[in-house]
Design a protein around this motif. Structure first.
Motif, PDB file in Angstrom:
ATOM      1  N   ILE A   1      34.861   4.426 -27.192  1.00 41.73           N
ATOM      2  CA  ILE A   1      34.054   5.423 -26.492  1.00 41.73           C
ATOM      3  C   ILE A   1      32.702   4.812 -26.153  1.00 41.73           C
ATOM      4  CG2 ILE A   1      32.826   7.621 -26.807  1.00 41.73           C
ATOM      5  CD1 ILE A   1      35.237   8.601 -28.329  1.00 41.73           C
TER       6      ILE A   1
ATOM      7  N   GLN B   1      37.973  15.794 -21.643  1.00 37.99           N
ATOM      8  CA  GLN B   1      37.971  15.203 -20.312  1.00 37.99           C
ATOM      9  C   GLN B   1      37.185  16.047 -19.315  1.00 37.99           C
ATOM     10  OE1 GLN B   1      41.739  15.166 -18.271  1.00 37.99           O
ATOM     11  NE2 GLN B   1      41.479  13.032 -17.803  1.00 37.99           N
TER      12      GLN B   1
ATOM     13  N   ARG C   1      31.530  11.564 -19.648  1.00 35.54           N
ATOM     14  CA  ARG C   1      32.815  12.234 -19.436  1.00 35.54           C
ATOM     15  C   ARG C   1      33.957  11.273 -19.772  1.00 35.54           C
ATOM     16  NH1 ARG C   1      34.330  16.197 -15.652  1.00 35.54           N
ATOM     17  NH2 ARG C   1      32.248  16.270 -14.796  1.00 35.54           N
ATOM     18  N   LEU C   2      34.974  11.791 -20.453  1.00 40.63           N
ATOM     19  CA  LEU C   2      36.079  10.952 -20.906  1.00 40.63           C
ATOM     20  C   LEU C   2      37.107  10.744 -19.811  1.00 40.63           C
ATOM     21  CD1 LEU C   2      37.303  12.016 -24.433  1.00 40.63           C
ATOM     22  CD2 LEU C   2      35.873  10.107 -23.789  1.00 40.63           C
ATOM     23  N   LYS C   3      37.787   9.604 -19.865  1.00 43.49           N
ATOM     24  CA  LYS C   3      38.901   9.376 -18.951  1.00 43.49           C
ATOM     25  C   LYS C   3      40.161   9.986 -19.552  1.00 43.49           C
ATOM     26  CE  LYS C   3      37.430   5.762 -15.981  1.00 43.49           C
ATOM     27  NZ  LYS C   3      36.348   5.020 -16.669  1.00 43.49           N
ATOM     28  N   ARG C   4      40.296   9.905 -20.872  1.00 46.61           N
ATOM     29  CA  ARG C   4      41.485  10.517 -21.489  1.00 46.61           C
ATOM     30  C   ARG C   4      41.166  11.961 -21.876  1.00 46.61           C
ATOM     31  NH1 ARG C   4      40.587   8.475 -27.334  1.00 46.61           N
ATOM     32  NH2 ARG C   4      38.774   7.168 -27.005  1.00 46.61           N
TER      33      ARG C   4
ATOM     34  N   LYS D   1      41.033  13.910 -24.786  1.00 49.54           N
ATOM     35  CA  LYS D   1      40.000  14.281 -25.749  1.00 49.54           C
ATOM     36  C   LYS D   1      39.857  13.219 -26.828  1.00 49.54           C
ATOM     37  CE  LYS D   1      42.964  17.106 -28.638  1.00 49.54           C
ATOM     38  NZ  LYS D   1      43.336  18.454 -29.014  1.00 49.54           N
TER      39      LYS D   1
ATOM     40  N   LEU E   1      35.012  15.448 -27.828  1.00 50.74           N
ATOM     41  CA  LEU E   1      34.766  15.133 -26.418  1.00 50.74           C
ATOM     42  C   LEU E   1      36.012  15.479 -25.633  1.00 50.74           C
ATOM     43  CD1 LEU E   1      33.179  11.587 -26.814  1.00 50.74           C
ATOM     44  CD2 LEU E   1      32.051  13.802 -26.882  1.00 50.74           C
TER      45      LEU E   1
END
Ligand SMILES: *[C@@H]1O[C@H](CO)[C@@H](O)[C@H](O)[C@H]1NC(C)=O
Ligand SMILES: *[C@@H]1O[C@H](CO)[C@@H](O)[C@H](O)[C@H]1NC(C)=O
Ligand SMILES: *[C@@H]1O[C@H](CO)[C@@H](O)[C@H](O)[C@H]1NC(C)=O
Ligand SMILES: *[C@@H]1O[C@H](CO)[C@@H](O)[C@H](O)[C@H]1NC(C)=O
Ligand SMILES: *[C@@H]1O[C@H](CO)[C@@H](O)[C@H](O)[C@H]1NC(C)=O
Length: 549
Positions: A373, A344, A411-414, A416, A342
């Motif tokens: 996650i 960002q 969608r990730l905040k960090r 990957k 995943l």
């Protein structure tokens, strides 16, 4: 006269200048650049901060308070004469208007032996409005046959405190102050190759008066900056207004006034450095490439800068949004296992499991190696479950209806993360111990041996112990994300099945021998049962002792 306000001073100065002009008008004046209709020759730039009287052909700079109109004057004593008035906003957009008051008749002052200041104000004809504008860019008012008069420019900064640059010139045609740009001044995006954005702009050379031009570019994630000074204001921030020594005339009110101004001033702060993608001067190149990130919008501006005078002209900037990466349609089947990366800047990642018929049971196991996650499960696009994985999580579904089950990771905040998934219709029976740490028996740590312990459960499950020298691990982050299946046999100390009916006594212990002294090792334990898992325990670092072995 302590009660004298600056407005009074302003009017007085302008009047003095007008008077001087009237007295000297009959004389023949030398041609430009020496031509100066004013007796105050050479003093105009000095008195500008107080008088707001613009000299001919010199760009002046002034601090503006938000929403507080300021008026500047330019006196044109001859007509018809070509006139150019340019106003350049910096930190904030402005509204500005331009008026002209015709000059009084020459004999005006002789006939009216009253206070000339007051008379000047009241007896003049009504001013003519020449225009008003709301601008983020430089705007130039041009009149090739301007009439004599007192031109007043009233400027209001609308978004924040700002500075503004004002130029009045009667010699613009022969002595252009700003670089001349071609009629087409658009910045164009030539293309985006993967994440590389290339943009280009038309040539500014070939102007009537050749100047040494250099191009400077700015790429930000904020917005377009319509003037170079706007970009600079937002890059380094503005300063509070300063009245330099040469702007002070020794009046007693000046110091206090100055202090007040500084107190009220609220200049713009620089934008976040990470919002500036690129800022550089590229010589005579007319193309630039930068690397962007998917799904983000970038604003590109180009400024032509005269290398000798630093005067600049802005191209019409462009913006570009890099497309999102389309999520691949990933499928997982019964008994399947996969690891997703995943990122960002990705769109939500989705994996679909198709249940062709009703199923009594479906288990989905999720594992992450670091952090947590969130995920969602949709059945035929309808949300049926939402939660968060931390280390390992299993979702069991009974009486599964036919249809498409989609596992969606937003969608990730960090930057990957990796998430592993295992889907099975067979019972998934893995039981996690209540504590997933690994403990080191310090008393039994020697120069070659370390002893570690960890919790098991009342179910018979498989445990594998691995050890690796810390110095051999390039990335601890990646190491933590490795699964037992990825690790070479040489790092494996043991694998065993274990259970203890009394879960409180389900403690496993192992001594690792044959290690190097004074060396740090990373110890891992992985738990699995059948095709479920492996789930990693929290890894631990242990240092062997030194001394004689
Ligand atoms: C600006 O100009 C417009 C027309 O061009 C006029 O309607 C408006 O009143 C003017 N505003 C000012 C503040 O002069
Ligand atoms: C992107 O730009 C970099 C540096 O300008 C260049 O080295 C690279 O080859 C470019 N990649 C593509 C796909 O154009
Ligand atoms: C132009 O800007 C550079 C760098 O900011 C400065 O060193 C130089 O003195 C400036 N030149 C003029 C003519 O203002
Ligand atoms: C799952 O989705 C695919 C593609 O959208 C569709 O062809 C298929 O019929 C769906 N399966 C079920 C069981 O609804
Ligand atoms: C290390 O462990 C082995 C096996 O248990 C044992 O024979 C040996 O004496 C231990 N060494 C030390 C230095 O404790």
């Amino acid at each position: 006269m302590p009660a004298l306000d600056t407005r009074g001073v302003l009017v007085a100065l302008v009047n003095l200048i007008v008077l001087c002009v009237l007295r000297t008008r009959t004389q023949d004046l030398p041609p430009p650049p020496h031509r100066d209709p004013f007796v105050y020759q050479g003093h105009h730039t000095d008195t500008f901060q107080v008088s707001h009287q613009l000299p001919d052909g010199v760009e002046m700079k002034s601090y503006l308070f938000k929403n507080r109109p300021q008026t500047f004057f330019f006196l044109l004593d001859k007509s018809p004469i070509p006139l150019e008035l340019s106003v350049t906003p910096c930190a904030s957009p402005i509204v500005w208007s331009l008026e002209r008051k015709p000059l009084p008749q020459e004999d005006f002052y002789d006939e009216h032996r009253v206070d000339p200041f007051l008379e000047f104000q009241s007896s003049l004809e009504t001013p003519v409005t020449l225009g008003n504008w709301s601008e983020e860019r430089r705007r130039t008012y041009r009149d090739p046959t301007a009439s004599a008069g007192l031109y007043s420019i009233t400027i209001t900064s609308t978004r924040s405190d700002s500075t503004v640059r004002i130029l009045a010139t009667t010699t613009g045609a022969t002595h252009p102050v700003y670089p001349a740009l071609p009629a087409d001044r658009k910045v164009r995006v030539l293309g985006t190759a993967r994440r590389n954005v290339t943009f280009a702009w038309p040539d500014a050379a070939g102007a009537i008066v050749a100047r040494p031009i250099e191009y400077c570019i700015a790429v930000t994630r904020v917005r377009n900056f319509r003037t170079y000074c706007s970009f600079m204001s937002h890059t380094v921030g503005d300063e509070k207004p300063v009245l330099s020594k040469k702007d002070q005339w020794g009046f007693s009110w000046e110091k206090e006034k100055h202090k007040q101004l500084r107190r009220k001033a609220n200049p713009v702060e620089p934008m976040l450095a990470r919002k500036i993608v690129s800022q550089q001067c590229v010589g005579s190149n007319r193309e630039f490439t930068f690397k962007g990130r998917r799904g983000k919008t970038y604003y590109m501006d180009v400024y032509a800068i005269d290398k000798e005078t630093n005067k600049s002209e802005a191209y019409e900037g462009a913006e570009v949004k890099l497309p999102e990466k389309r999520s691949k349609k990933m499928q997982i089947v019964d008994g399947g296992r996969m690891t997703l990366k995943l990122k960002q800047d990705n769109v939500p990642q989705m994996v679909t499991f198709e249940a062709k018929e009703r199923m009594p049971l479906l288990s989905v196991e999720f594992g992450v190696c670091a952090g947590k996650i969130p995920f969602e499960i949709l059945h035929n696009k309808k949300l049926v479950h939402r939660s968060i994985v931390r280390r390992w999580k299993r979702v069991r579904m009974k009486n599964v209806l036919p249809g498409n089950y989609t596992f969606r990771f937003p969608r990730l905040k960090r930057r990957k993360a990796f998430v592993s998934m295992h889907v099975t219709s067979r019972p998934s029976l893995l039981t996690l111990p209540r504590d997933m740490s690994i403990n080191v028996y310090q008393p039994m740590t020697t120069c070659t041996n370390i002893t570690v312990a960890w919790m098991g459960t009342h179910k018979k499950q498989k445990y594998c112990l691995y050890v690796k020298e810390l110095s051999e691990i390039r990335s601890l982050k990646r190491h933590r994300c490795s699964s037992a299946n990825d690790r070479p046999k040489s790092e494996r100390v043991l694998c065993m099945r274990y259970r203890n009916r009394d879960v409180n006594k389900a403690l496993m212990k192992s001594t690792i021998t044959g290690l190097k002294p004074r060396t740090t090792y990373v110890v891992d334990v992985y738990l699995s049962r059948g095709r479920s898992g492996p789930v990693a325990y929290k890894s631990v670092n242990v240092r062997t002792k030194g001394g004689r072995c």
